[in-house]
Scaffold this motif. Sequence first.
Motif, PDB file in Angstrom:
ATOM      1  N   PRO A  30      30.445  32.345 -36.712  1.00  0.00           N
ATOM      2  CA  PRO A  30      29.349  31.603 -36.065  1.00  0.00           C
ATOM      3  C   PRO A  30      29.153  32.084 -34.634  1.00  0.00           C
ATOM      4  CG  PRO A  30      30.985  30.102 -36.992  1.00  0.00           C
ATOM      5  CD  PRO A  30      31.529  31.472 -37.126  1.00  0.00           C
ATOM      6  N   VAL A  31      27.930  32.036 -34.181  1.00  0.00           N
ATOM      7  CA  VAL A  31      27.598  32.529 -32.850  1.00  0.00           C
ATOM      8  C   VAL A  31      28.334  31.740 -31.756  1.00  0.00           C
ATOM      9  CG1 VAL A  31      25.530  31.157 -32.438  1.00  0.00           C
ATOM     10  CG2 VAL A  31      25.665  33.449 -31.519  1.00  0.00           C
ATOM     11  N   CYS A  32      28.699  30.496 -32.043  1.00  0.00           N
ATOM     12  CA  CYS A  32      29.402  29.683 -31.044  1.00  0.00           C
ATOM     13  C   CYS A  32      30.824  30.192 -30.801  1.00  0.00           C
ATOM     14  CB  CYS A  32      29.412  28.215 -31.422  1.00  0.00           C
ATOM     15  SG  CYS A  32      30.321  27.865 -32.923  1.00  0.00           S
ATOM     16  N   MET A  33      31.328  31.084 -31.628  1.00  0.00           N
ATOM     17  CA  MET A  33      32.648  31.663 -31.417  1.00  0.00           C
ATOM     18  C   MET A  33      32.634  32.745 -30.340  1.00  0.00           C
ATOM     19  SD  MET A  33      34.835  30.074 -33.202  1.00  0.00           S
ATOM     20  CE  MET A  33      36.237  31.176 -33.189  1.00  0.00           C
ATOM     21  N   ASP A  47      17.720  27.796 -33.583  1.00  0.00           N
ATOM     22  CA  ASP A  47      16.277  27.562 -33.672  1.00  0.00           C
ATOM     23  C   ASP A  47      15.518  28.871 -33.847  1.00  0.00           C
ATOM     24  OD1 ASP A  47      16.711  24.866 -33.398  1.00  0.00           O
ATOM     25  OD2 ASP A  47      16.231  24.819 -31.241  1.00  0.00           O
ATOM     26  N   ARG A  48      16.124  29.970 -33.404  1.00  0.00           N
ATOM     27  CA  ARG A  48      15.546  31.311 -33.557  1.00  0.00           C
ATOM     28  C   ARG A  48      16.147  32.045 -34.754  1.00  0.00           C
ATOM     29  NH1 ARG A  48      13.004  34.268 -29.433  1.00  0.00           N
ATOM     30  NH2 ARG A  48      11.878  32.843 -28.111  1.00  0.00           N
ATOM     31  N   ASN A  49      16.820  31.310 -35.640  1.00  0.00           N
ATOM     32  CA  ASN A  49      17.462  31.858 -36.841  1.00  0.00           C
ATOM     33  C   ASN A  49      18.569  32.853 -36.530  1.00  0.00           C
ATOM     34  OD1 ASN A  49      15.865  30.354 -38.667  1.00  0.00           O
ATOM     35  ND2 ASN A  49      14.195  31.807 -38.384  1.00  0.00           N
ATOM     36  N   GLN A  55      24.298  38.842 -36.043  1.00  0.00           N
ATOM     37  CA  GLN A  55      22.850  38.801 -35.816  1.00  0.00           C
ATOM     38  C   GLN A  55      22.530  38.984 -34.342  1.00  0.00           C
ATOM     39  OE1 GLN A  55      22.378  34.930 -37.630  1.00  0.00           O
ATOM     40  NE2 GLN A  55      21.169  35.830 -39.304  1.00  0.00           N
ATOM     41  N   LEU A  56      23.328  38.355 -33.483  1.00  0.00           N
ATOM     42  CA  LEU A  56      23.105  38.498 -32.043  1.00  0.00           C
ATOM     43  C   LEU A  56      23.484  39.901 -31.588  1.00  0.00           C
ATOM     44  CD1 LEU A  56      22.094  36.988 -29.578  1.00  0.00           C
ATOM     45  CD2 LEU A  56      24.433  36.219 -29.161  1.00  0.00           C
ATOM     46  N   LEU A  57      24.539  40.463 -32.164  1.00  0.00           N
ATOM     47  CA  LEU A  57      24.935  41.832 -31.839  1.00  0.00           C
ATOM     48  C   LEU A  57      23.823  42.807 -32.213  1.00  0.00           C
ATOM     49  CD1 LEU A  57      26.920  44.078 -31.025  1.00  0.00           C
ATOM     50  CD2 LEU A  57      27.867  43.942 -33.330  1.00  0.00           C
ATOM     51  N   ARG A  58      23.248  42.658 -33.387  1.00  0.00           N
ATOM     52  CA  ARG A  58      22.155  43.558 -33.793  1.00  0.00           C
ATOM     53  C   ARG A  58      20.955  43.427 -32.863  1.00  0.00           C
ATOM     54  NH1 ARG A  58      24.587  42.320 -38.520  1.00  0.00           N
ATOM     55  NH2 ARG A  58      23.319  40.509 -39.036  1.00  0.00           N
ATOM     56  N   LYS A  76      15.453  33.219 -22.122  1.00  0.00           N
ATOM     57  CA  LYS A  76      14.232  32.748 -22.768  1.00  0.00           C
ATOM     58  C   LYS A  76      14.579  31.795 -23.921  1.00  0.00           C
ATOM     59  CE  LYS A  76      10.118  34.438 -25.130  1.00  0.00           C
ATOM     60  NZ  LYS A  76       9.436  35.613 -25.667  1.00  0.00           N
ATOM     61  N   VAL A  77      15.598  32.155 -24.695  1.00  0.00           N
ATOM     62  CA  VAL A  77      15.985  31.358 -25.852  1.00  0.00           C
ATOM     63  C   VAL A  77      16.783  30.124 -25.439  1.00  0.00           C
ATOM     64  CG1 VAL A  77      17.374  31.352 -27.966  1.00  0.00           C
ATOM     65  CG2 VAL A  77      15.948  33.319 -27.423  1.00  0.00           C
ATOM     66  N   CYS A  78      17.788  30.324 -24.578  1.00  0.00           N
ATOM     67  CA  CYS A  78      18.738  29.258 -24.253  1.00  0.00           C
ATOM     68  C   CYS A  78      18.379  28.470 -23.007  1.00  0.00           C
ATOM     69  CB  CYS A  78      20.145  29.843 -24.087  1.00  0.00           C
ATOM     70  SG  CYS A  78      20.769  30.606 -25.590  1.00  0.00           S
TER      71      CYS A  78
END
Length: 124
Positions: A30-33, A47-49, A55-58, A76-78
Motif C-alpha cells: 500500500p502507498v501508505c507504507m 482518489d486518483r486511483n 503505481q506511484l513509482l511508475r 497538487k494531489v495531496c
Amino acid sequence: MAGRAGDRVRNSRSNTKVGRWKGVAFQDQPVCMLPGIGATFAMRLEDRNITKAGQLLRRFQRMDRDKELFLEFMQKVCGEHFHRERARKVIKAFNDMCVSCNKGAKKRSKERLIGRSRSSSMHV
C-alpha cells in the motif's frame, strides 16, 4: 503481546517503514507504507486511483525521475502540506528499493550467463 508500541510503523522514522519491505515485493505494498505518506495522503492518492507503491513509482518514472515535477504532482494531489522533505523521503525510498531490485536482477542475469557458459562448454 499483540499491539506493542514497538511493533507499529511510525511515520517519523522512514527507515522503519523501508525496513519492513525487505524480502517483499514493494510494488504491491500500500502507498501508505512509503515514508512520508500517512493515512491522509494515502486517501488523497487513492482518489486518483493510486493505491500501491508501484503505481506511484511508475508515475515518478514517467516524470523522468524529476524531483520538482514529483513534488508539484504530490502537492497538487495531496495539498500544500506535502512538503519537499516528504517528497525527498518518498524518492529516497524509491531509489533504495530500485537499487536493491537492480542488484537482484543483475545477480540473476549473471547466474544465467554462468549457467549458459557451463552448459555450452559441456557440449563441446
